[in-house]
Design a protein around this motif. Structure first.
Motif, mmCIF file in Angstrom:
data_model
loop_
_atom_site.group_PDB
_atom_site.id
_atom_site.type_symbol
_atom_site.label_atom_id
_atom_site.label_comp_id
_atom_site.label_asym_id
_atom_site.label_seq_id
_atom_site.Cartn_x
_atom_site.Cartn_y
_atom_site.Cartn_z
ATOM 1 N N SER A 47 0.966 -1.293 -0.121
ATOM 2 C CA SER A 47 -0.138 0.027 0.078
ATOM 3 C C SER A 47 0.802 1.092 -0.111
ATOM 4 O O SER A 47 1.866 1.359 0.842
ATOM 5 C CB SER A 47 -0.968 -0.046 1.217
ATOM 6 O OG SER A 47 -1.714 1.113 1.163
ATOM 7 N N LEU A 72 -0.779 4.315 0.561
ATOM 8 C CA LEU A 72 -1.326 5.112 1.587
ATOM 9 C C LEU A 72 -0.506 5.305 2.659
ATOM 10 O O LEU A 72 -0.098 4.570 3.320
ATOM 11 C CB LEU A 72 -2.685 4.625 1.873
ATOM 12 C CG LEU A 72 -3.650 4.159 0.774
ATOM 13 C CD1 LEU A 72 -4.898 3.645 1.194
ATOM 14 C CD2 LEU A 72 -4.052 5.454 0.005
ATOM 15 N N GLY A 75 -2.163 4.845 -4.006
ATOM 16 C CA GLY A 75 -2.183 5.845 -3.096
ATOM 17 C C GLY A 75 -2.696 7.262 -4.028
ATOM 18 O O GLY A 75 -2.391 8.477 -3.321
#
Length: 285
Positions: free
Chosen positions: A7, A9, A238
């Motif tokens: 990820s 993020l 993201g």
């Protein structure tokens, strides 16, 4: 395994009990005045369409809904109302970005709605158009043939000179509203509340499906699938910008190409005999 997917993020700090309460209220308020309100109207419209089909012994395919209806018979006033509708819808996006803004943190950069990687964003968006757009068109056609999807009139057939620019703006509006709220905003807020990535992906995908329920079963299934793919991509990349690019391209093709599709495939895209109005959350003059 879903949990093994990397990820991009950013990590988020934990919230205090008071902050968690505030975030929950904020989410409900944002949904009540934006996509949540539209999703509720859409579900009610879907139920009404089913009841109408049962009353007439017909199918959902016998009914019609319009995505970009004409708002006035006079060209100037129609264009003005359309433009104001788009601008006021974008104010919801501005409000959500404002809520995401924090001291020392650029909200647009945090959710990836900027031009730092525009070349790769366009490339990823184009790939998503192939992955989502083509199967979505096929799903719509199948839904029409099975009587499970309403006739969706994507643009007025009596097109004026201003029609194409307004339809492009409408496509940009739809992409920004849906991707910034469904993905950028809800991912940020729900992650702060401790939700797992896949809980957020499935929840936002379900909300996206409800948002388009007025179009019929095919639209629900297609948009839930789109929500899952877009949510996974956002978790992986993201960035919201590739999703906005893909959504805009899909809608531009649908809106602008609709009259051509009516001529080429009238059995699938030609308007139904009796249009069925669909309630929306946007005030109509």
């Amino acid at each position: 395994m879903p949990g093994s997917t990397p990820s991009d993020l950013p990590s988020l700090p934990p919230l205090t009990r008071g902050e968690r309460v505030r975030v929950r209220w904020e989410i409900w308020i944002v949904l009540a005045i934006s996509v949540g309100q539209s999703a509720l109207y859409s579900l009610l419209s879907f139920v009404r369409s089913i009841l109408r089909a049962l009353e007439s012994s017909g199918t959902l395919a016998d009914q019609q809904t319009t995505l970009n209806p004409t708002r006035d018979s006079a060209a100037f006033w129609d264009a003005l109302y359309q433009l104001l509708s788009i601008l006021f819808s974008l104010s919801l996006v501005a409000m959500v970005v404002y809520l995401l803004w924090e001291p020392g943190s650029n909200a647009l950069r945090r959710i990836g709605l900027d031009f730092r990687r525009f070349g790769s964003d366009v490339g990823r968006g184009a790939l998503l158009v192939v992955v989502i757009g083509v199967p979505g068109l096929a799903l719509y056609a199948v839904g029409r043939m099975l009587g499970l999807t309403l006739q969706v009139s994507a643009s007025p057939l009596d097109a004026a000179r201003y029609t194409v620019p307004l339809l492009v703006l409408a496509a940009v509006r739809a992409a920004l509203v849906e991707e910034v709220v469904f993905i950028g905003y809800l991912f940020d807020r729900l992650r702060r509340l401790g939700w797992s990535s896949w809980s957020i992906i499935l929840t936002t995908a379900g909300l996206r499906g409800a948002y388009h329920a007025y179009q019929g079963v095919g639209a629900i299934v297609g948009n839930v699938a789109m929500g899952v793919v877009f949510g996974w991509c956002y978790r992986r990349w993201g960035r919201v910008m590739p999703l906005v690019v893909a959504h805009t391209l899909i809608d531009v093709v649908a809106f602008v190409g609709y009259p051509l599709a009516v001529v080429l495939w009238p059995g699938v895209f030609a308007p139904a005999v009796s249009p069925t109005p669909t309630p929306t959350s946007t005030a109509t003059p």
